[in-house]
Every structure is written in C-alpha cells, then in structure tokens.
Design a protein around this motif. Structure first.
Motif, mmCIF file in Angstrom:
data_model
loop_
_atom_site.group_PDB
_atom_site.id
_atom_site.type_symbol
_atom_site.label_atom_id
_atom_site.label_comp_id
_atom_site.label_asym_id
_atom_site.label_seq_id
_atom_site.Cartn_x
_atom_site.Cartn_y
_atom_site.Cartn_z
ATOM 1 N N GLU A 1 58.485 76.909 -15.401
ATOM 2 C CA GLU A 1 59.113 76.903 -16.722
ATOM 3 C C GLU A 1 59.589 75.516 -17.145
ATOM 4 O O GLU A 1 59.429 75.122 -18.296
ATOM 5 C CB GLU A 1 60.292 77.890 -16.740
ATOM 6 N N ARG A 2 60.189 74.770 -16.240
ATOM 7 C CA ARG A 2 60.759 73.473 -16.602
ATOM 8 C C ARG A 2 59.710 72.364 -16.690
ATOM 9 O O ARG A 2 59.929 71.353 -17.346
ATOM 10 C CB ARG A 2 61.830 73.074 -15.585
ATOM 11 N N PRO B 1 57.271 79.610 -5.382
ATOM 12 C CA PRO B 1 58.259 79.911 -6.429
ATOM 13 C C PRO B 1 57.698 79.747 -7.845
ATOM 14 O O PRO B 1 58.008 80.542 -8.740
ATOM 15 C CB PRO B 1 59.375 78.885 -6.158
ATOM 16 N N SER B 2 56.852 78.734 -8.037
ATOM 17 C CA SER B 2 56.246 78.528 -9.360
ATOM 18 C C SER B 2 55.258 79.641 -9.694
ATOM 19 O O SER B 2 55.167 80.076 -10.847
ATOM 20 C CB SER B 2 55.534 77.166 -9.415
ATOM 21 N N ASN B 3 54.521 80.103 -8.683
ATOM 22 C CA ASN B 3 53.600 81.224 -8.898
ATOM 23 C C ASN B 3 54.367 82.447 -9.387
ATOM 24 O O ASN B 3 53.949 83.143 -10.321
ATOM 25 C CB ASN B 3 52.874 81.581 -7.593
ATOM 26 N N LEU B 4 55.476 82.703 -8.724
ATOM 27 C CA LEU B 4 56.317 83.839 -9.081
ATOM 28 C C LEU B 4 56.819 83.708 -10.524
ATOM 29 O O LEU B 4 56.744 84.659 -11.316
ATOM 30 C CB LEU B 4 57.499 83.907 -8.114
ATOM 31 N N GLY C 1 46.887 88.341 -14.059
ATOM 32 C CA GLY C 1 47.590 88.653 -12.818
ATOM 33 C C GLY C 1 46.935 89.795 -12.071
ATOM 34 O O GLY C 1 46.821 89.764 -10.838
ATOM 35 N N GLU C 2 46.491 90.806 -12.812
ATOM 36 C CA GLU C 2 45.816 91.953 -12.179
ATOM 37 C C GLU C 2 44.494 91.518 -11.558
ATOM 38 O O GLU C 2 44.161 91.920 -10.433
ATOM 39 C CB GLU C 2 45.569 93.051 -13.214
ATOM 40 N N GLU C 3 43.758 90.678 -12.273
ATOM 41 C CA GLU C 3 42.477 90.183 -11.743
ATOM 42 C C GLU C 3 42.704 89.377 -10.463
ATOM 43 O O GLU C 3 41.992 89.541 -9.474
ATOM 44 C CB GLU C 3 41.784 89.318 -12.801
ATOM 45 N N LEU D 1 57.792 87.877 0.537
ATOM 46 C CA LEU D 1 58.333 86.658 1.145
ATOM 47 C C LEU D 1 58.427 85.537 0.113
ATOM 48 O O LEU D 1 59.373 84.748 0.125
ATOM 49 C CB LEU D 1 57.451 86.209 2.313
ATOM 50 N N ALA D 2 57.442 85.474 -0.768
ATOM 51 C CA ALA D 2 57.456 84.434 -1.811
ATOM 52 C C ALA D 2 58.665 84.606 -2.726
ATOM 53 O O ALA D 2 59.304 83.624 -3.121
ATOM 54 C CB ALA D 2 56.167 84.493 -2.624
ATOM 55 N N LEU D 3 58.992 85.854 -3.036
ATOM 56 C CA LEU D 3 60.172 86.129 -3.872
ATOM 57 C C LEU D 3 61.445 85.673 -3.158
ATOM 58 O O LEU D 3 62.297 84.995 -3.736
ATOM 59 C CB LEU D 3 60.250 87.620 -4.195
#
Length: 204
Positions: free
Chosen positions: A31-32, A109-112, A128-130, A172-174
């Motif tokens: 986002e930033r 974190p950026s992926n999330l 995201g589904e693909e 784990l990423a979250l």
C-alpha cells in the motif's frame, strides 16, 4: 530516429525493474509503495518504467507471476526424474536445503496486503483465485506423482493435502506480517507440519 534496442536489453531492463520493485515492496509494503519509489530505486525515468508497467498493480502481479512460474517450471522439469517425491515436496516448501527454518519470504506481508486490500475488487479476486489454483496444483502434482509411484499413501486426496499446505503457508504469512519471530515460532511450527505430512502420506 531513436536507436534500436535489442530484445535482450529490454528483457534485462525489465528484470532490473522487477528486482528494484521487490526491494521497494519489501521495505514499504504494497500500500505505501509508489511507482515513484520504484523509479528511484531502479534509476529509470517515468517513461522508462511505464513502458513496461502501466500501474503498481500490474507491476506487483508481474513479481507474483515470476515466482510462481519458476516453481511450476521447476516442477515440470523434475517430475518423473526424481528419486524421491518427498524430497521434492520439501524443496517446494523450504527451498533447496529442504529443511524447516526461521525464514519467511520477505514479500509475504506485501502479498497479503495486495490480496486483502483488493478483496472487493472483482478483477483482483479473480486473479487471486487463479493464483491459488496454480499454487495448489504445484503441491498436488508432486503428491499425486508420489501416490502413483507408491511412495505416498493414497489415504487422503492429493488435492486436499495440497490445499492444506497452501493454507498452512498462507497462515504463517499472515502471522509473519503482524507478529514477532518469537511469537510465531516459524521453525517449530514447520517441523510439526512436516511430521503431519509424514503421517498423512505414510512416509517412512
């Protein structure tokens, strides 16, 4: 008349921009981060950047696709040639050393952020589904091949196990995005998850 630029030069320039963009997203989050950040980090002009990517979303998708494509291609080249599908599964999970560790993809974190902030956007949800389906297939192909060779038990469906792996990694990423390493205990959880997979696949 402007000088002709070779295809190799164009590809190298694009690769350099993607590497610079990864550093920007790791430091700032999705986002930033801005296209200006990427321009400065890659040392390219606005026109030089927008020649390859029309916006931040497209740029980030290119980074995501690069990593996933590499895993798919690696799977395809190794499938049918490996002595151990278990080793290949561990490689997919933990990299070349095939051992649980305390390291997480620094882009996690950026992926999330990318997918959570775009959850109400129809296009990004479809993307995201693909991506999820491709990620599941990477693990499913390895598990299915191991089951067909007799190395793995057929007790559980390969598709279900693959989804479990993706959910574990995403979980784990979250945690990694918001908690300290001490709280997550990444290595310890990963060791336990490997034991779960051994039990589910009946690996000796």
């Amino acid at each position: 008349m402007s000088p002709k630029v070779s295809k190799e030069h164009m590809e190298q320039r694009r690769a350099n921009i993607l590497e610079a963009a990864k550093r920007v997203f790791i430091e700032n989050g999705y986002e930033r981060a801005t296209m200006k950040h990427v321009m400065d980090e890659a040392n390219v002009s606005r026109g030089g950047l927008y020649q390859y990517f029309s916006n931040k979303e497209q740029l980030y998708e290119a980074i995501l696709e690069e990593g996933l494509s590499r895993a798919v291609e690696d799977n395809e080249s190794l499938m049918g040639k490996v002595d151990s599908h278990w080793d290949l599964l561990l490689k997919r999970l933990f990299g070349e050393k095939m051992e649980p560790n305390d390291r997480m993809d620094p882009l996690a974190p950026s992926n999330l952020e990318f997918f959570i902030t775009g959850r109400n956007d129809e296009r990004r949800r479809a993307y995201g589904e693909e991506r999820y389906q491709i990620g599941v297939r990477v693990y499913e192909d390895v598990i299915k091949a191991g089951q067909e060779s007799g190395e793995f038990s057929r007790k559980y469906k390969s598709s279900t196990l693959a989804r479990t792996i993706v959910s574990f990694v995403d979980g784990l990423a979250l945690d990694y995005a918001i908690l300290s390493k001490e709280q997550i205990q990444l290595k310890e959880q990963s060791i336990l998850f490997v034991e779960y997979l051994k039990m589910a696949l009946e690996v000796k």
